[in-house]
Design a protein around this motif. Structure first.
Motif, mmCIF file in Angstrom:
data_model
loop_
_atom_site.group_PDB
_atom_site.id
_atom_site.type_symbol
_atom_site.label_atom_id
_atom_site.label_comp_id
_atom_site.label_asym_id
_atom_site.label_seq_id
_atom_site.Cartn_x
_atom_site.Cartn_y
_atom_site.Cartn_z
ATOM 1 N N GLY A 21 -2.635 -6.427 6.198
ATOM 2 C CA GLY A 21 -2.468 -6.956 4.945
ATOM 3 C C GLY A 21 -1.962 -5.931 3.925
ATOM 4 O O GLY A 21 -1.811 -6.067 2.538
ATOM 5 N N TYR A 22 -1.448 -4.679 4.283
ATOM 6 C CA TYR A 22 -0.848 -3.555 3.372
ATOM 7 C C TYR A 22 0.702 -3.936 3.041
ATOM 8 O O TYR A 22 1.516 -3.822 4.007
ATOM 9 N N ALA A 23 0.736 -4.491 1.971
ATOM 10 C CA ALA A 23 2.292 -4.799 1.536
ATOM 11 C C ALA A 23 3.112 -3.633 1.222
ATOM 12 O O ALA A 23 4.187 -3.396 1.709
ATOM 13 N N SER A 24 2.695 -2.739 0.378
ATOM 14 C CA SER A 24 3.280 -1.534 -0.020
ATOM 15 C C SER A 24 2.476 -0.355 -0.403
ATOM 16 O O SER A 24 1.335 -0.478 -0.376
ATOM 17 N N PRO A 25 3.041 0.697 -0.199
ATOM 18 C CA PRO A 25 2.289 2.073 -0.118
ATOM 19 C C PRO A 25 1.255 2.059 -1.353
ATOM 20 O O PRO A 25 2.201 2.002 -2.494
ATOM 21 N N ILE A 28 -0.799 7.438 -3.284
ATOM 22 C CA ILE A 28 -1.010 8.630 -2.602
ATOM 23 C C ILE A 28 0.111 8.718 -1.165
ATOM 24 O O ILE A 28 0.350 9.396 -0.602
ATOM 25 N N GLN A 29 -0.062 7.249 -0.824
ATOM 26 C CA GLN A 29 0.653 7.286 0.426
ATOM 27 C C GLN A 29 1.980 7.346 0.204
ATOM 28 O O GLN A 29 2.731 8.010 1.175
ATOM 29 N N ALA A 30 2.554 7.116 -0.665
ATOM 30 C CA ALA A 30 4.045 7.545 -1.251
ATOM 31 C C ALA A 30 4.378 8.735 -1.101
ATOM 32 O O ALA A 30 5.564 9.186 -0.670
ATOM 33 N N THR A 49 -12.065 8.199 -3.077
ATOM 34 C CA THR A 49 -12.070 6.966 -2.206
ATOM 35 C C THR A 49 -11.614 6.024 -2.917
ATOM 36 O O THR A 49 -11.730 5.970 -4.070
ATOM 37 N N GLY A 50 -10.659 5.005 -2.132
ATOM 38 C CA GLY A 50 -10.363 3.789 -2.906
ATOM 39 C C GLY A 50 -8.757 4.135 -3.213
ATOM 40 O O GLY A 50 -8.056 3.064 -3.658
ATOM 41 N N THR A 51 -8.265 5.399 -2.909
ATOM 42 C CA THR A 51 -7.018 5.386 -3.284
ATOM 43 C C THR A 51 -5.811 5.152 -2.048
ATOM 44 O O THR A 51 -4.779 5.122 -2.114
ATOM 45 N N GLY A 52 -6.451 4.984 -0.923
ATOM 46 C CA GLY A 52 -5.712 4.685 0.298
ATOM 47 C C GLY A 52 -5.432 5.913 0.929
ATOM 48 O O GLY A 52 -4.462 5.998 1.927
ATOM 49 N N LYS A 53 -6.259 7.043 0.879
ATOM 50 C CA LYS A 53 -5.788 8.306 1.338
ATOM 51 C C LYS A 53 -6.170 8.351 2.923
ATOM 52 O O LYS A 53 -5.209 8.921 3.564
ATOM 53 N N THR A 54 -6.575 7.617 3.328
ATOM 54 C CA THR A 54 -7.126 7.589 4.877
ATOM 55 C C THR A 54 -5.802 7.197 5.778
ATOM 56 O O THR A 54 -5.456 7.774 6.546
ATOM 57 N N ALA A 55 -5.077 6.014 5.049
ATOM 58 C CA ALA A 55 -3.870 5.823 5.533
ATOM 59 C C ALA A 55 -2.961 6.863 5.401
ATOM 60 O O ALA A 55 -1.828 7.072 5.864
ATOM 61 N N ILE A 306 -17.972 3.732 -0.087
ATOM 62 C CA ILE A 306 -18.400 2.581 -0.425
ATOM 63 C C ILE A 306 -17.081 1.935 -0.913
ATOM 64 O O ILE A 306 -16.606 2.434 -1.975
ATOM 65 N N ASP A 307 -16.622 0.916 -0.262
ATOM 66 C CA ASP A 307 -15.325 0.239 -0.671
ATOM 67 C C ASP A 307 -15.501 -1.088 -1.279
ATOM 68 O O ASP A 307 -15.380 -2.207 -0.516
ATOM 69 N N VAL A 308 -15.945 -1.385 -2.579
ATOM 70 C CA VAL A 308 -16.233 -2.399 -3.156
ATOM 71 C C VAL A 308 -15.551 -2.549 -4.380
ATOM 72 O O VAL A 308 -15.519 -1.424 -5.345
HETATM 73 P P1 AMP Z 1 -9.451 4.750 1.380
HETATM 74 O O1 AMP Z 1 -9.120 5.460 -0.118
HETATM 75 O O2 AMP Z 1 -8.611 5.284 2.574
HETATM 76 O O3 AMP Z 1 -10.757 4.683 1.605
HETATM 77 O O4 AMP Z 1 -8.743 2.974 1.189
HETATM 78 C C1 AMP Z 1 -9.214 2.133 0.333
HETATM 79 C C2 AMP Z 1 -9.111 0.780 0.712
HETATM 80 O O5 AMP Z 1 -7.719 0.387 0.634
HETATM 81 C C3 AMP Z 1 -9.410 0.597 2.178
HETATM 82 O O6 AMP Z 1 -10.079 -0.794 2.292
HETATM 83 C C4 AMP Z 1 -7.836 0.281 2.931
HETATM 84 O O7 AMP Z 1 -8.029 -0.566 3.939
HETATM 85 C C5 AMP Z 1 -7.171 -0.250 1.559
HETATM 86 N N1 AMP Z 1 -5.723 0.337 1.639
HETATM 87 C C6 AMP Z 1 -5.133 1.331 2.065
HETATM 88 N N2 AMP Z 1 -3.879 1.445 1.951
HETATM 89 C C7 AMP Z 1 -3.450 0.068 1.608
HETATM 90 C C8 AMP Z 1 -2.311 -0.471 1.261
HETATM 91 N N3 AMP Z 1 -1.279 0.207 1.222
HETATM 92 N N4 AMP Z 1 -2.279 -1.688 0.536
HETATM 93 C C9 AMP Z 1 -3.474 -2.348 0.869
HETATM 94 N N5 AMP Z 1 -4.842 -1.851 0.882
HETATM 95 C C10 AMP Z 1 -4.842 -0.509 1.237
#
Ligand code: AMP
Length: 563
Positions: A21-25, A28-30, A49-55, A306-308
């Motif tokens: 369900g990741y539609a756009s970056p 931080i991913q960008a 945490t929560g910024t999507g840094k893992t991806a 924690i991702d809430v």
């Molecule tokens: P993180 O900061 O890596 O712990 O990611 C926080 C949450 O954002 C996780 O639940 C990811 O699955 C979600 N996430 C990461 N990248 C995206 C994205 N591009 N679009 C939507 N959700 C994302």
């Protein structure tokens, strides 16, 4: 880069993240994805945490790994077992369609043998806690000569948890031509040092404002006596019947104690801290995520990862030493377009901490009053009435009971009936709050305490000497931990802490002076035997190391027994 399609990620990865369900970056991913795909430059990223840094690091790594080789190509270091597992699982999701990729999480607290076995079979990506990673390197089970990507995740937390030496040992064994990414929510000196020592000309990126949710978070502050903090927490929970939040504590012990008290007092709360087994942690988190728990009482470390997204409140039961940690805590509410409230329950001597936090947050605290009994009862009463108004009535289910109920209550007038229904639900509240006192500390007193601290020592505090300092790797947070771990008396107020090179000073509530001295003496910190004494400085406010007569008179005291 507004679209993953423009990112350079291949079809397999795009398909997997599409399914997630990741539609756009995310921002931080960008920044990190193109950089990892196209360049070898090291990166320091200020990201929570929560910024999507893992991806941000995970997607390009799983794409670039050479699956034909069985050697370790990426090493990701992370502070806790829970985070390691979370990262490894995320990477497995991203690489669902990448054939032949092997990702392994290695962490302490679990048997090392299966981890060694898996490594022997060939793994390209290892996600590890520093302690277990080093152990595996020393056993020659983990070979890192072929590592091309090193990720230090939550670097500040790894250092806070005392992994500096392990990190140094691991990083010094890695090849020089790898690409290193360092992620940290805060940038204290120690993290900078790691970057200086092990990274080459790193690009620095920060995800927008440090706290994304800053605009949507209201910061409120309530000043009470230290001994009334728990009462204050209860009243705040009572006045917000629909609260869904995290209560942050300084230590595991405090988190456990506060959660136990809340549970005993009938609140829907539980604790999350490092003493729980993995199964217990999972269970608590499941309850919290599904909103079967309203209040999660946690330490900072346990709450990492924690991702809430829809917390109504973050409650700082104890303020952290580092203002950046407050920013991180408060950023857990007011997310995803919602508004949130970050509450600080403070005592009168924490005015300076509040000012430091205000500077970092860029916003002032709103000083509010802990509600009294009348206000709380009123709020709860209306919340109950709202529920009565909005409740779904299942006619089919209650249909058969109604005639006898109507008959039984037939003699009661409407008003009398309402009064009785409300009282059934409400008498215990009214009773509890009937004699509730005002626990707010007046602004006057707050300012007086502040002034007295600026002008000299507060007469309610004793200043104590401890024979440990920076040289022994003591930080203010360790000192608070040592005190909390060793005294049986709860709510002992701790005042100013001054960590010097060879030794330190700290203030505690005068009433507990002897208890603190007795309980701390001869306990251990980092293999040093602790000595604590009441300090009687000649000059009232002389906290400087040079000017102190103490050591000149009695140098022997500064010798340590190393066990
Ligand atoms: P993180 O900061 O890596 O712990 O990611 C926080 C949450 O954002 C996780 O639940 C990811 O699955 C979600 N996430 C990461 N990248 C995206 C994205 N591009 N679009 C939507 N959700 C994302």
């Amino acid at each position: 880069m507004n679209d993953f399609k423009e990112s350079g990620l291949n079809e397999e990865i795009l398909k997997a993240i599409g399914e997630l369900g990741y539609a756009s970056p995310t921002p931080i991913q960008a920044q990190t994805i193109p950089s990892l795909l196209d360049s070898r430059q090291d990166i320091i990223a200020l990201a929570q945490t929560g910024t999507g840094k893992t991806a941000g690091f995970g997607l390009p790594i799983v794409q670039k790994v050479d699956v034909k080789s069985k050697n370790v190509q990426a090493l990701i270091l992370s502070p806790t077992r829970e985070l390691c597992l979370q990262i490894a699982n995320d990477l497995k999701d991203y690489s669902k369609y990448v054939k032949g990729i092997q990702i392994l999480a290695v962490y302490g607290g679990a048997s090392i043998e299966p981890q060694i076995k898996s490594l022997k079979k060939g793994v390209q990506v290892v996600v590890g806690t520093p302690g277990r990673t080093l152990d595996l390197i020393r056993r020659k089970a983990l070979k890192l000569q072929t590592v091309q990507w090193l990720v230090l995740d939550e670097a500040d937390e790894m250092l806070n948890m005392g992994f500096k030496e392990d990190l140094d040992s691991i990083l010094s064994t890695l090849p020089g031509d790898k690409q290193t990414l360092l992620f940290s929510a805060t940038m204290p000196k120690d993290v900078r040092k790691i970057a200086q020592n092990y990274m080459e000309n790193p690009a620095e990126i920060s995800v927008g404002k440090k706290n994304e949710g800053a605009k949507t978070v209201e910061h409120q502050c309530f000043t009470v006596k230290a001994s009334d903090k728990y009462l204050a927490l209860k009243r705040l929970a009572d006045v917000h019947p629909d609260v869904y939040g995290i209560v942050f504590c300084r230590t595991r012990r405090e988190a456990k104690e506060i959660a136990d008290k809340l549970i005993q007092d009938g609140y829907n709360a539980d604790a999350l801290h490092g003493d729980l087994s993995q199964a217990q942690r999972d269970q608590v988190m499941r309850k919290f995520r599904t909103k079967h728990l309203q209040l999660l009482v946690a330490t900072d470390v346990a709450a990492r990862g924690i991702d809430v997204n829809d917390l109504t409140h973050v409650i700082n039961y104890s303020l952290p030493e580092d203002p950046e940690v407050y920013v991180h805590r408060s950023g857990r509410t007011g997310r995803a377009g919602k508004t949130g409230v970050s509450i600080a329950i403070v005592h009168s001597r924490e005015a300076r901490k509040l000012r430091d936090i205000e500077k970092v947050v860029g916003k002032k605290f709103e000083h509010k009053q802990i509600p009294g009994g009348k206000e709380i009862c009123e709020k709860r009463l209306y919340s109950l009435i709202d529920k009565v108004e909005n409740v779904d009535v299942d006619e089919d289910q209650i249909h058969s009971f109604l005639p006898s109920i109507y008959k039984k209550l037939e003699w009661l007038e409407r008003e009398e009936l309402i009064k009785r229904f409300v009282s059934v639900e409400f008498n215990s509240y009214l009773e509890y709050y009937k004699t509730a006192k005002d626990i707010n500390v007046s602004l006057d007193k707050r300012e007086k305490a502040d002034r007295s601290r600026k002008g000299g020592r507060d007469t309610n505090f004793s200043r104590l000497f401890i024979n440990l300092g920076k040289k022994h790797k003591l930080k203010a947070t360790n000192l608070i931990g040592i005190i909390n771990d060793n005294i049986t008396q709860q709510n002992v107020e701790i005042g100013k802490i001054e960590v010097l090179n060879n030794f330190s000073f700290f203030e505690v509530d005068k009433n507990y002076e002897q208890e603190v001295v007795n309980s701390l003496n001869d306990t251990m910190f980092n293999n040093y035997s602790i000595r604590v004494e009441v300090s009687k400085p000649k000059k009232e406010d002389d906290f400087s190391e040079k000017g102190r007569g103490f050591f000149r008179k009695d140098k022997k005291r500064n010798r340590f027994r190393r066990n």
